[in-house]
Write an enzyme that holds these catalytic residues in place. Sequence first.
Site, PDB file in Angstrom:
ATOM      1  N   ASP A 218      18.235   0.176  83.937  1.00 27.81           N
ATOM      2  CA  ASP A 218      19.780   0.142  85.484  1.00 27.81           C
ATOM      3  C   ASP A 218      20.096  -0.928  84.738  1.00 27.81           C
ATOM      4  OD1 ASP A 218      20.512  -0.489  88.352  1.00 27.81           O
ATOM      5  OD2 ASP A 218      20.311  -1.967  87.535  1.00 27.81           O
ATOM      6  N   GLU A 260      21.437   2.962  82.362  1.00 30.76           N
ATOM      7  CA  GLU A 260      22.882   3.571  82.896  1.00 30.76           C
ATOM      8  C   GLU A 260      24.134   2.247  82.110  1.00 30.76           C
ATOM      9  OE1 GLU A 260      24.334   2.478  87.629  1.00 30.76           O
ATOM     10  OE2 GLU A 260      22.779   0.618  86.506  1.00 30.76           O
TER      11      GLU A 260
END
Length: 616
Positions: A218, A260
Site C-alpha cells: 500500500d 500500489e
Amino acid sequence: MITSTIRRRKIESFQLEDDPLWYKDALIYELHVRAFYDSDADGGGDFRGLYEKLPYLQDLGITALWLLPFYPSPLRDDGYDIADYTSVNPIFGTLPDAATFIKEAHRRGIRVITELVANHTSDQHPWFQRARRAKPGSSLRNFYVWSETNQRYQDARIIFKDFETSNWTWDHVANAYYWHRFYSHQPDLNFDNPKVREALFKNLDFWLEMGVDGVRLDAVPYLVEREGTNCENLPETHAFLRELRKHIDESFKNRMLLAEANQWPEDAVAYFGAGDECHMNFHFPLMPRLFMSIRMEDRFPIVDILAQTPPIPDVAQWALFLRNHDELTLEMVTDEERDYMYRAYTQDRLARLNLGIRRRLAPLLGNDRRRIELMNGLLFSLPGTPVLYYGDEIGMGDNIFLGDRNGVRTPMQWSADRNAGFSRANSQRLYLPVITDPEYHYETVNVEAQQGNPHSILSWTKRLVALRKRHRAFGRGTLELLRPENRKVLAYVRAYESEQILCIANLSRFLQAVELDLSKWKGLVPVELFSGNEMPAIGDAPSSRWGHTPSTGSRCSRARCPCCRPTAPAHRPACPRSGSPAAGSRLSSAARRSAWRTSCSATSASAGGSPARPAG
Ligand code: GLC
C-alpha cells in the site's frame, strides 16, 4: 461413507502450480472480508463467511483473491489504519479462521493476496503509543517521523485533500509534530530506522509462512522523506524494495509483490526495478484513459498512454483495473483531462472525492450493458493481469450519500432476501446499508437472480474469465497496435508463442466501418474466440482488409465481419463469406494451437474470438 467423502474431496482439490510467474496468468478478484458474507449475523462479513462463499468464487473462475486489510484496527480508514500487523480483527474472526480460509482457497486453486501497509500505522498501534512517550532521538521514538516545526518537506502534496490541510499533526504527548501522508490518525513509519524495516519483514514473514501468496504494498511511493523533493519515488524507497524482494526470494517460493504506486508511467515502471523490486504494479494512468476513450469515442487517450509506458522486465506484470475500493483516482491525468472526466462522469457533485470519483463501474457507465462489456473486454485483453472488484461482476450499484468511499464498499448482493442475503442481522446493524436505489436494488441485482440466467452479466463475466484462461497470450503476450484510419476503433494483436489474438474494440455508440491492414497475416483463417466460428481467410489486398458495415448499407464490399457486429455473440449471424463451418469442420486442436485467433469488442457486444488455421 468416510472413504467416499475423502475420495471426492481429493478429486475436487487443486494443486497450486509451481510457477514463479503465476501472477501473469492470474485473474484477481478484490474484496473486503467485511463486505462479502456475514456468517454470524453480527452485521459484518467475516472469514467464515468468505470461506462459505469460496465455491462461488471458484465457479466464477478467478484464480487469486486480494483481501483488503483485516487486521485489528480502529477502522477509521476501513482497516488501512493498522493497530496490529499479525492478528485478525475479532469482528472478522480469528487467526485460525484466516489460516483455514487460506488453506481452503488453495485447495480450490485460488491464491491469496493480502495487504502490507508499510507506509503508516494507526495512531493506536503500540509502536506509536511507545514512540510518542520515548526519549527524543531514541530508536523507539524514531519509529515515526518527528519534527519541531510543521514546515519541513513542503514540496510533498496532500493526498486526502478533502480531509487534511497539512501532512504534519501536533502530538501533545511527544511535544512534536509527526508526519503523515494520509489521515492525521495514520502516522508514517520512519524507513530510515533499520528497526522499522526489520519489524516489517518479521510481520510479512508471519503471513507468508501462513501461506499467503502475494502482498499488495500500500502507498509504496511515500516510504521515505527528503528535504527539497516531493517525497515520492525516492532512491531510498527503491533500495528498500530491493532489500524486501531479496528477503522474500531467499526464504519463499512463488510469492508476489504488488505495488500500489499511483504514478506517471515512467515513475511507475521504476517499481519493477530491473526485475528485482515488485513483480506487479497497478497501471494507474491507463485506467482513467479507458473511461476517457469510450466517452470521447476516440482511441487516442489509450494509445497515447500505452506509447508513454516504457517496456517492463520480463518477469514484471501490470495489474489492470477499472474500479477498486477507492475513488476512481484522477491524479495521473492532466488538469484538462480531469475537468473532462468530472464533466463526463459526475453529474452529481457528491460523486467527487479528493481528486477522483467515488462510483462503481455500472453507475459510471450509465448501467449500459454494452459499455460494461466493452470496458471488461479491454480490461481482459490489454497487456496485464485484470483485477475485478467484488460486485462489479453482477453490475452492483453504489451509494454516493454515504461518507468517504463507503458508497462503493456496501454489502455484496447475494439474493433478494433480507439484507441482500448478506447477513441475517437486524438491517440496522449492518456495517453499511445495502443498495436500494431503484435501478440497482438488491432485489433485482443479485447473484442468485443472475446465476439462473445465461444472459446475465454474471454469466457473461464467467464466460469472459474462462475465455481468458484458455489463452496465455492475454497474460504473457506482446502487444502490436494496428492503426486503422477510423479512430473510433482500437485494434491490437496479442501474440505469445504460436498464438496470435486480434482484439478489436469499437469505442463508439454506433456501428463503425473500419479497414484493418492484415496483410502480414495473409493466408490465415481467423476464428472468432467466443463462438469458434471461422471467418474468411486473410488474402491479398484489398481482401487483407476487413470492413465492418451496418447490415443495411455497405461501405466495404469485401467482407462483413460477424464478430464485430453489435449483437450478443450467441445471436451473431454467420458471416456470408466465411462458409460458416459446421461443427464437424472445426479445426483439430493441434491446428488450433498453431492458429490465428481473433477477439473483438464491439460497443455493445464484446470480446469474441476464435482460433484459426492456415488457409487452403
Ligand atoms: C491506499 C488505499 C486507501 C487508503 C490509503 C491510506 O491508497 O487504497 O484505501 O485509504 O492507502 O492507507
